[in-house]
Design an enzyme around this catalytic site. Sequence first.
Site, PDB file in Angstrom:
ATOM      1  N   ASP A 122       1.042  -1.202  -0.428  1.00 27.26           N
ATOM      2  CA  ASP A 122       0.129  -0.282  -0.006  1.00 27.26           C
ATOM      3  C   ASP A 122       0.975   1.288  -0.226  1.00 27.26           C
ATOM      4  O   ASP A 122       1.910   1.571   0.453  1.00 27.26           O
ATOM      5  CB  ASP A 122      -0.547  -0.048   1.246  1.00 27.26           C
ATOM      6  CG  ASP A 122      -2.107   0.829   1.282  1.00 27.26           C
ATOM      7  OD1 ASP A 122      -2.663   0.846  -0.008  1.00 27.26           O
ATOM      8  OD2 ASP A 122      -1.454   1.667   1.958  1.00 27.26           O
TER       9      ASP A 122
ATOM     10  N   GLU B 188       1.602  -0.386  -5.176  1.00 27.25           N
ATOM     11  CA  GLU B 188       0.279   0.572  -5.443  1.00 27.25           C
ATOM     12  C   GLU B 188       0.772   1.934  -5.203  1.00 27.25           C
ATOM     13  O   GLU B 188       1.753   2.213  -4.140  1.00 27.25           O
ATOM     14  CB  GLU B 188      -0.813   0.017  -4.147  1.00 27.25           C
ATOM     15  CG  GLU B 188      -2.107   1.270  -4.295  1.00 27.25           C
ATOM     16  CD  GLU B 188      -1.975   2.164  -4.556  1.00 27.25           C
ATOM     17  OE1 GLU B 188      -3.176   3.174  -4.856  1.00 27.25           O
ATOM     18  OE2 GLU B 188      -1.194   2.164  -2.524  1.00 27.25           O
TER      19      GLU B 188
HETATM   20  C1  NOJ Z   1      -4.597   2.945  -1.211  1.00 23.44           C
HETATM   21  C2  NOJ Z   1      -5.946   2.257  -0.357  1.00 23.44           C
HETATM   22  O1  NOJ Z   1      -6.604   1.232  -1.636  1.00 23.44           O
HETATM   23  C3  NOJ Z   1      -6.501   2.999   0.173  1.00 23.44           C
HETATM   24  O2  NOJ Z   1      -8.151   2.373   0.118  1.00 23.44           O
HETATM   25  C4  NOJ Z   1      -6.584   3.550   1.028  1.00 23.44           C
HETATM   26  O3  NOJ Z   1      -7.846   4.218   1.539  1.00 23.44           O
HETATM   27  C5  NOJ Z   1      -5.199   3.963   1.680  1.00 23.44           C
HETATM   28  N1  NOJ Z   1      -4.195   3.520  -0.002  1.00 23.44           N
HETATM   29  C6  NOJ Z   1      -4.339   4.422   2.861  1.00 23.44           C
HETATM   30  O4  NOJ Z   1      -3.740   3.630   3.349  1.00 23.44           O
END
Ligand code: NOJ
Length: 552
Positions: A218, A272
């Site tokens: 993440d 991500e």
């Molecule tokens: C990306 C995640 O996919 C999202 O759902 C989240 O709110 C943010 N990162 C913060 O962790």
Amino acid sequence: MPLGGPGRAGAHEPAWHHTAVVYQVYLRSFADGSGDGIGDLAGLAARLPYLRDLGVDAIWLNPWYRSPMADGGYDVADYRDIDPVFGTLAEAEALIQAAHAEQLRVILDIVPNHCSDQHRWFTAAVAAGPGSAERARFWFRPGRGASGELPPNDWRSMFGGAAWTRVTERDGSPGEWYLHMYAPEQPDLNWDNSEVRAEFEDVLRFWLDRGADGFRIDVADFLVKDPALPDVAGLPAGARMPWEDQDGLHDIYRSWRRLIESYPGDRVFVGEMWLKPLTRLRPYLAGDQLHSAFNFDFLGAPWDAGRLRQVIDTALGSIGAAAPWVLSNHDVTRHLTRYGRTSTGMDWRPDQGAADLALGTRRARAAVLLSLALPGSSYLYQGEELGLWEVEDIPDELIADPIFLRTEHRVRGRDGCRVPLPWHPDAPGFGFGPAGGAAPWLPQPEAWRQLATAAQAGDPGSMLAHYRAALRVRAARDFLDDDSLTWLSAPDGVLAFSRPGRFACVVNISAAPVPLPPDAEVLLASGELDDGKLPPDTAAWMRTSAASCAGR
Ligand code: NOJ
């Protein structure tokens, strides 16, 4: 076939994740086994055969860790335990084993940029006070202004509002501020701190020891900050932000890669990096760092042949097939709805007008054939195989997404793509939970009755049947032999390319039917052909030797 075999793939055989189709399970909306209206591990365990029959290779689970759920689990209070709403650690261990028994790999979501304000480290940091070793694991700073009443810099939270919140010190006085790039309940960790680094290596080991096949990281690009925490006002558009220090990140990812490779089998790191353009992903993927990073340019592209071709060319030209193709996830408006609007790109602005869902469905059927035919791996978001759309009329009082709150209700946020799945047309809550259980945590549209898995299962024209057929053809793998893709000549508005084994994909985004190549043997089409021609907003897979689909 045993999963996670003894060693890494040989020189000629790409690792499984290079071409995998991964199904994203947003756990709290997938299936409820306990009857509390929230999806959980028991619900997922019972549905593993559904995922096996769908034909995917792996599942990615959004965070399942202990969490106060201020951001749907992306606020982790304990990285080594499961939140009771989802189940127990023993159930999680059993789930990984059960998935493996169904030939499904399991990718977990790791959240290293921030934890929960209920994490033991953060509560200890607030208690310990300024200058403490406990606060050094986070970004605490005195405020600006005469009495420290202003945030330490001008950074804004990704969810809206300031990226800083002030704590009250033990003596009751207004104290330091801490940084949170997301909600105030998600304090950012300081990756310059060696305890933070050691802790996450240990957390990775914890889950690798339990059989995890990899991790989706993440906010993979925000971990390392410029310690001077400079203001960003005045930085030119597109400049690298002080929370995106790549140099520091290389070391972290290299050591994680060494760690993961010390385990048997091929395991994967997928980064991500929210909406980061493809052209800026390469530094994170170079050499021995992350294996791949989501292709958000593809997700964000409008339904436009020129733009899609440009994104595909940029991806393949800059990072090869290392950017998984993705159309939807738990953070964006479902693509079926986007493709049914006048403006079809990714856009969160409110009041975008009603979507034509029949048009969106037609395009979504075509889009999945496009993404599954491209070199590399693909991620599917739960419910897209059912043709679910974005739910845009959730009552305000039921919206749980922090974005809604932090933008003073201006942006409705992401709950519209997180509505619980329909399984049975005739059961309450469309069978999301057991008989007699609580209603699903977000209300499902009545029209989803006909989209329930059991309603689609016997219908060869359904979206579910289309996904199953596409995954079956793809599983034959003969066009996955290598990453090559050759564009075929085609009329304006038509994407046509060939892959190894005389495989070709044609997607008609123009307004007129298009002839298929003369010798085409159609394997699968997203809609009925029109007198042998491919109608608008339709795609087909075929075998052909032709270099053109202009017809002769
Ligand atoms: C990306 C995640 O996919 C999202 O759902 C989240 O709110 C943010 N990162 C913060 O962790």
